[in-house]
Design an enzyme around this catalytic site. Structure first.
Site, mmCIF file in Angstrom:
data_model
loop_
_atom_site.group_PDB
_atom_site.id
_atom_site.type_symbol
_atom_site.label_atom_id
_atom_site.label_comp_id
_atom_site.label_asym_id
_atom_site.label_seq_id
_atom_site.Cartn_x
_atom_site.Cartn_y
_atom_site.Cartn_z
ATOM 1 N N HIS A 136 0.807 -1.224 0.000
ATOM 2 C CA HIS A 136 0.000 0.000 0.000
ATOM 3 C C HIS A 136 0.843 1.278 0.000
ATOM 4 C CE1 HIS A 136 0.881 0.872 4.275
ATOM 5 N NE2 HIS A 136 0.921 -0.453 4.391
ATOM 6 N N HIS A 145 11.242 -1.355 -13.782
ATOM 7 C CA HIS A 145 10.963 -2.778 -13.952
ATOM 8 C C HIS A 145 11.074 -3.456 -12.592
ATOM 9 C CE1 HIS A 145 11.603 -6.547 -16.683
ATOM 10 N NE2 HIS A 145 10.924 -6.865 -15.592
#
Length: 208
Positions: A136, A145
């Site tokens: 979160h 990436h």
């Protein structure tokens, strides 16, 4: 929408399958660096090169694209080359879990089994790879990436153009600087400066 994939390598194969499973867009073909024709998967073929796509694609009524290249610098280069001539779309594998309270930038791909939790914002042209997890209230900068199996805890700030290697772990409230590289299995328990490499042993060194 008719779209193309820029790329013909292994990463493009995975992205093509995700687009097919998602069923939101029709893939017309591929754009490769040299434009040489050749079969791909499911009959998908190279129809243009990086040099002539602007002339070729209107004939196929192509309006969208995904840059299906694994290396950050290659996605950066092509996004500049394409500019605003095509709309960048997302591809999210059906088995991925993306919170309704999370955000994805254009051109980002989320692969099988990945998890993106509430309050997290993913930038443009990112790859959230197989079975990776971003908790979160994180931010992930453009062209980053996150490799297979990487784990990112809550309240982490990852800047532009970073590489989080396979199985790497980032503790909560950590800042990862621009273009930082985390080696496979590395554990980030302190901030990682821009343009640096965090090794599996925990050593941070500047990259040229």
């Amino acid at each position: 929408m008719n779209i193309v994939l820029f790329g013909t390598g292994g990463h493009a194969k995975v992205v093509a399958e995700i687009v097919q499973l998602q069923g939101l867009h029709r893939m017309v073909g591929l754009v490769s660096e040299d434009g040489r024709p050749g079969d791909f998967i499911e009959g998908l073929e190279v129809i243009a090169s990086n040099q002539n796509f602007g002339e070729v694609l209107p004939g196929y009524d192509v309006r969208g694209a995904i840059i299906a290249l694994g290396l950050n610098k290659h996605r950066m280069h092509l996004s500049e080359l394409i500019g605003g001539s095509l709309e960048f779309v997302n591809a999210v594998h059906p088995s991925a879990t993306v919170s309704r309270q999370a955000g994805l930038g254009p051109g980002t791909v989320v692969m099988a089994g990945a998890v993106i939790n509430p309050g997290t914002r993913i930038g443009a042209h990112c790859i959230i790879n197989t079975a990776s997890s971003i908790d979160h209230d994180c931010t992930v900068g453009d062209f980053t990436h996150v490799c297979p199996g990487a784990l990112v805890a809550g309240h982490v700030d990852i800047a532009v153009g970073c590489w989080l290697g396979i199985g790497s772990i980032v503790s909560d409230h950590i800042n990862i600087g621009e273009r930082a590289f985390l080696s496979a299995g590395a554990r980030a328990v302190q901030d990682v400066p821009p343009d640096s490499r965090l090794s599996f042993s925990g050593k941070i060194v500047a990259t040229p």
